[in-house]
Design a protein around this motif. Structure first.
Motif, short mmCIF file in Angstrom:
data_model
loop_
_atom_site.label_atom_id
_atom_site.label_comp_id
_atom_site.label_asym_id
_atom_site.label_seq_id
_atom_site.Cartn_x
_atom_site.Cartn_y
_atom_site.Cartn_z
N ARG A 13 -40.63 8.16 12.24
CA ARG A 13 -39.47 8.18 11.34
C ARG A 13 -39.91 8.49 9.92
O ARG A 13 -41.08 8.39 9.58
CB ARG A 13 -38.79 6.81 11.34
N HIS A 14 -38.94 8.82 9.11
CA HIS A 14 -39.18 9.00 7.68
C HIS A 14 -38.43 7.89 6.96
O HIS A 14 -37.21 7.92 6.86
CB HIS A 14 -38.66 10.37 7.23
N ARG A 15 -39.18 6.87 6.53
CA ARG A 15 -38.57 5.74 5.81
C ARG A 15 -39.47 5.34 4.66
O ARG A 15 -40.25 4.41 4.78
CB ARG A 15 -38.36 4.56 6.75
N GLN A 19 -43.42 5.18 5.32
CA GLN A 19 -43.77 6.40 6.04
C GLN A 19 -43.20 7.60 5.31
O GLN A 19 -42.00 7.70 5.12
CB GLN A 19 -43.22 6.36 7.46
#
Length: 55
Positions: A13-15, A19
């Motif tokens: 994921r892109h969080r 990340q």
């Protein structure tokens, strides 16, 4: 979710701030990364024989 060759799974994921994976937001970039190497965090912690593997 990626299913790794060791049998473990990994959510990708892109969080931010944890990340920074901008490529997951772009369908073309996700497709390009199919089959690429991705290190397994579970195996790195020597948890290669536990319940966290995909059946």
């Amino acid at each position: 979710m990626a299913v790794l060759s060791c049998g473990h799974t990994q959510h990708v994921r892109h969080r931010p701030p944890w990340q920074n994976r901008l490529w997951v937001l772009d369908p073309e970039q996700r497709h390009i990364r199919l089959g690429s190497l991705f290190p397994c965090g579970w195996c790195a912690m020597d948890r290669s024989h536990d319940e966290f593997k995909e059946a």
